[in-house]
Design an enzyme around this catalytic site. Structure first.
Site, PDB file in Angstrom:
ATOM      1  N   SER A  81       0.851  -1.124  -0.078  1.00  0.00           N
ATOM      2  CA  SER A  81      -0.094  -0.207  -0.117  1.00  0.00           C
ATOM      3  C   SER A  81       0.983   1.163   0.063  1.00  0.00           C
ATOM      4  CB  SER A  81      -0.766  -0.073   1.369  1.00  0.00           C
ATOM      5  OG  SER A  81      -1.559   1.255   1.264  1.00  0.00           O
ATOM      6  N   TYR A 141      -4.262  -0.981   9.887  1.00  0.00           N
ATOM      7  CA  TYR A 141      -3.733  -1.047   8.443  1.00  0.00           C
ATOM      8  C   TYR A 141      -2.330  -0.427   8.031  1.00  0.00           C
ATOM      9  CZ  TYR A 141      -4.759  -1.080   3.395  1.00  0.00           C
ATOM     10  OH  TYR A 141      -4.761  -1.500   1.897  1.00  0.00           O
TER      11      TYR A 141
END
Length: 251
Positions: A143, A156
């Site tokens: 990410s 996350y």
């Protein structure tokens, strides 16, 4: 010979029922690979898209938040289709809350699915490849938050930062065994995980201002990078975290 040709190859793709996972599965199939799709829910749409192009699709239902199911995935996949030689760790979830209020439940849920399960899938897959002395490719889906902090997504960010680190570590240990371990770091992609962001007019506008390409990514923008990292074209690429972000990190 086309170095991007995946004919005769077989890819395990987690979270293949929708979004980035579906797009990568379809992209790999378009390059010639058969697909074993792993997910918690049925994958009929992905199956239709893959088989329409003449490739085989094998659904494998599994809840990757449960370690007993994680441990069984690679063996189950090998029983379905001998010698899967590509693994794409895409399955993931997200929880949003101010860090000061973030709960242990939301922390554990994201870390278990996004980091712990990915690590043990990689481990099981690598053991299989080493036992058979076969070359293999692992592609983790990282990410932008593998590079940046973000806001309101503590678990996350931790998981995706950890996955980038593990990608490099596994590349160091397994390159000599003919296993390439790399990652794709998607930018802001139009998926279910980003619905809340896109619905927030102010946040959406701020995000678009930062992206040189001037748009959110589509899930299929990730497919080309996946084909590259799965193919012979990337045989000398180890431990790379490849941003596919419309220029976000360059800004």
């Amino acid at each position: 010979m086309n170095p991007f040709d995946l004919s005769g190859r077989c890819a395990i793709v987690t979270g293949a029922n929708t979004g980035i996972g579906q797009a990568i599965a379809v992209g790999l199939a378009g390059a010639g690979a058969d697909i074993i799709g792993v997910g918690r829910s049925p994958m009929q749409e992905t199956a239709s898209l893959v088989t329409a192009g003449g490739r085989a699709f094998h659904p494998l239902l599994a809840d990757l938040s449960k370690m007993d199911e994680v441990r069984a995935v690679i063996g189950r996949a090998a029983a379905v289709r001998k010698r899967p030689d590509i693994l794409v760790n895409n399955a993931g979830i997200i929880r949003r809350a101010d860090t000061i209020d973030f709960t242990e439940e939301d922390w554990d849920a994201v870390m278990d699915t996004n980091l712990k399960s990915a690590f043990f899938l990689c481990q099981s897959f690598a053991r299989m490849a080493m036992a058979e002395k076969l070359p293999a490719k692992i592609i983790n889906i990282a990410s932008l938050l593998s590079f940046q902090g973000g806001i309101r997504v503590a678990s996350y960010t931790a998981a995706k930062s950890g996955l980038a680190g593990l990608t490099r570590l596994m590349a160091n240990e397994w390159a000599a065994h003919g296993i390439n371990v790399n990652a794709i770091a998607p930018g802001y992609v139009e998926t279910n995980n980003t619905t809340a962001l896109r619905a927030d007019a102010a946040r959406n506008a701020d995000i678009l201002k930062r992206i040189p390409a001037g748009r959110w990514a589509r899930a299929d923008d990730m497919a080309g990078a996946a084909v590259f990292l799965a193919s012979r074209a990337s045989d000398y690429v180890h431990g790379a975290i490849l941003p596919v972000d419309g220029g976000w990190l360059a800004r």
